[in-house]
Each structure stands twice: as C-alpha cells, then as structure tokens.
Scaffold this motif. Structure first.
Motif, PDB file in Angstrom:
ATOM      1  N   THR A 190      23.176  13.981   5.182  1.00 17.92           N
ATOM      2  CA  THR A 190      22.580  15.123   5.861  1.00 17.92           C
ATOM      3  C   THR A 190      23.181  16.434   5.368  1.00 17.92           C
ATOM      4  O   THR A 190      22.466  17.420   5.130  1.00 17.92           O
ATOM      5  CB  THR A 190      22.773  15.001   7.379  1.00 17.92           C
ATOM      6  N   LEU A 191      24.504  16.457   5.205  1.00 18.63           N
ATOM      7  CA  LEU A 191      25.162  17.676   4.731  1.00 18.63           C
ATOM      8  C   LEU A 191      24.696  18.026   3.324  1.00 18.63           C
ATOM      9  O   LEU A 191      24.400  19.195   3.029  1.00 18.63           O
ATOM     10  CB  LEU A 191      26.674  17.502   4.760  1.00 18.63           C
ATOM     11  N   TYR A 192      24.609  17.022   2.453  1.00 15.73           N
ATOM     12  CA  TYR A 192      24.114  17.301   1.099  1.00 15.73           C
ATOM     13  C   TYR A 192      22.697  17.876   1.158  1.00 15.73           C
ATOM     14  O   TYR A 192      22.401  18.882   0.498  1.00 15.73           O
ATOM     15  CB  TYR A 192      24.118  16.033   0.244  1.00 15.73           C
ATOM     16  N   ASP A 193      21.842  17.245   1.959  1.00 10.85           N
ATOM     17  CA  ASP A 193      20.444  17.683   2.030  1.00 10.85           C
ATOM     18  C   ASP A 193      20.322  19.095   2.589  1.00 10.85           C
ATOM     19  O   ASP A 193      19.439  19.863   2.166  1.00 10.85           O
ATOM     20  CB  ASP A 193      19.634  16.718   2.895  1.00 10.85           C
ATOM     21  N   GLU A 194      21.170  19.455   3.543  1.00  5.65           N
ATOM     22  CA  GLU A 194      21.104  20.794   4.127  1.00  5.65           C
ATOM     23  C   GLU A 194      21.284  21.873   3.065  1.00  5.65           C
ATOM     24  O   GLU A 194      20.528  22.842   3.004  1.00  5.65           O
ATOM     25  CB  GLU A 194      22.165  20.938   5.214  1.00  5.65           C
ATOM     26  N   PHE A 195      22.306  21.688   2.226  1.00  5.64           N
ATOM     27  CA  PHE A 195      22.535  22.688   1.185  1.00  5.64           C
ATOM     28  C   PHE A 195      21.472  22.606   0.094  1.00  5.64           C
ATOM     29  O   PHE A 195      21.022  23.638  -0.420  1.00  5.64           O
ATOM     30  CB  PHE A 195      23.934  22.513   0.586  1.00  5.64           C
ATOM     31  N   ALA A 196      21.065  21.397  -0.269  1.00  5.30           N
ATOM     32  CA  ALA A 196      20.035  21.254  -1.303  1.00  5.30           C
ATOM     33  C   ALA A 196      18.738  21.929  -0.869  1.00  5.30           C
ATOM     34  O   ALA A 196      18.086  22.628  -1.660  1.00  5.30           O
ATOM     35  CB  ALA A 196      19.802  19.776  -1.602  1.00  5.30           C
ATOM     36  N   GLN A 197      18.363  21.742   0.381  1.00  5.51           N
ATOM     37  CA  GLN A 197      17.127  22.351   0.886  1.00  5.51           C
ATOM     38  C   GLN A 197      17.264  23.854   1.074  1.00  5.51           C
ATOM     39  O   GLN A 197      16.280  24.591   1.024  1.00  5.51           O
ATOM     40  CB  GLN A 197      16.732  21.670   2.195  1.00  5.51           C
ATOM     41  N   MET A 198      18.508  24.318   1.269  1.00  9.48           N
ATOM     42  CA  MET A 198      18.752  25.751   1.385  1.00  9.48           C
ATOM     43  C   MET A 198      18.581  26.445   0.039  1.00  9.48           C
ATOM     44  O   MET A 198      18.012  27.540  -0.058  1.00  9.48           O
ATOM     45  CB  MET A 198      20.176  25.991   1.913  1.00  9.48           C
ATOM     46  N   TYR A 199      19.058  25.799  -1.018  1.00  8.99           N
ATOM     47  CA  TYR A 199      19.097  26.454  -2.321  1.00  8.99           C
ATOM     48  C   TYR A 199      17.873  26.186  -3.198  1.00  8.99           C
ATOM     49  O   TYR A 199      17.420  27.074  -3.925  1.00  8.99           O
ATOM     50  CB  TYR A 199      20.343  25.993  -3.091  1.00  8.99           C
TER      51      TYR A 199
END
Length: 226
Positions: free
Chosen positions: A117-126
C-alpha cells in the motif's frame, strides 16, 4: 545540471523527506511486529536500508559519491543511464520497497499488505505527472540498486539472523565476572542472543579497530573496587 543525467532530472536536494520518512516509519512497525527482529537484526536492516536509499539518490547529488569502494566489500553498484531523465523520489520509493521486502520476508500478511500500500501511494502520487518512460526507468533503477545492496548484505554473516537469535550450539565461557544464562519466566535458561554477531562483516573496513570500546574494569566483588 547533474553530471551524467539529463538536464531535466531534478536534484535530490530539491525534494522533501516524505518518501524516506514513510518507509523508515514502516520499518519501525515491522521491527516490532515481525518475529526474530532482535536489536542486532533490526539495526542491520536499518543499516542496509540506509545504504540502499543513499545509493538510489546519490546520482542526483553532484557533490557526493557512491559508497562503492568505501564500504567493506561493496565492489559495484548499478548506475543510471547517461543523459536520461530520472524521477528520484520514484527511484527511492522503488528501492525502499524492494529492500524492505527482502529484509522482512517473514512479515505478517497485514504488514506485507501495508508495504504494498505504501509503495502504491507514492507511485500513484508521482506517475500521473511523469512521462511513462521516466517512471518505468526510475522504478527499474530503484529495484536494481536495492537488489545489489541486498546481494551484498547476504555475505556479511547476519543474513536471516531473525532465524538464529539464540543458537543452541553456543557454550558461553564460565568464570568469575563472565556472563551467565539467566532464567526466563518459565524457568528455563535464556541463551545468549546472537553470540556470533561480532564475527559479522562490518560496514567500514577499519571500524572494529577504530571504534573498539576500552577494556572494562577488572572484575571484583569488593564493594570498594573500581
């Protein structure tokens, strides 16, 4: 302009700390909730994670250099492709996700989900603001750096230390003033924790000699002794 990278690559120092802070905060949780992460094992995980993060973003730091050749037996590290653009927060997010998965393979299902989830949060942010090639290149480079750091870590003597905190084959020396096993609440003796940890490869080639603690006072049961 960062030497070797495309002029459109933004320097590391122009970004904030949110990616690094979020991943280390997650690791603090993993240390508390993953079996076997005693203080030596946890410290080792933090150390290798720090190296992975630094190597992931050092290409964007023109006044700094890789730790290759400076850390013990760290002989090589992947390099970014010349004159191409990278998004360094994405590189960092990818590297930190990869090294965390590798260092905490026995984390619970809930914590593995938190990691994803943490990885996806930043990936979807950038990713929406990045060219597809820049994003993919940055993800791949972060993975490559983390894989190289993890491969280096596996030969240090502490790999999978969470499985060997209390080795049954260790027989502590006996004598006045020496450590002795103490009873657990159950009554059985608590073995020594990681008694062979001092044989592990250090990060710095000379750290054992330069950072050694001074000898303790001579053992005595005299209340007036040193």
């Amino acid at each position: 302009v960062i030497p070797g990278l495309a002029a459109t690559t933004t320097p590391t120092a122009d970004y904030n700390h949110e990616v690094a802070t979020a991943w280390f905060n997650l690791q603090l949780r993993l240390v508390k909730e993953t079996p076997g992460f005693s203080p030596p094992v946890a410290s080792r995980a933090f150390g290798y994670t720090g190296v992975a993060l630094y190597e992931a973003v050092v290409a964007g730091m023109s006044d700094y250099q890789s730790l290759v050749g400076q850390l013990n037996e760290l002989a090589e590290m992947p390099q970014p492709e010349t004159d191409l653009e990278y998004h360094l927060p994405t590189v960092a997010n990818s590297a930190l996700a990869t090294i965390t998965r590798q260092l905490f393979p026995t984390a619970s299902d809930d914590n593995q989900a938190a990691l994803n989830t943490l990885y996806d949060e930043f990936a979807q942010m950038y990713s929406p603001d990045l060219d597809t090639d820049v994003f993919s290149r940055s993800v791949s480079y972060g993975q490559d750096v983390a894989n190289a750091v993890f491969a280096w870590s596996m030969a240090d003597g502490g790999h999978e230390g969470y499985l060997t905190n209390f080795p049954a084959d260790y027989l502590p020396p006996e004598g006045d003033g020496l450590w002795a096993p103490t009873p657990r609440l159950s009554g059985d003796l608590q073995p020594a924790m990681q008694p062979y940890w001092g044989n592990n490869r250090t990060f710095l080639p000379s750290s054992v000699e330069t950072c050694a603690a001074s000898a303790p006072p001579v053992y005595s049961e005299d209340p007036d002794s040193a």
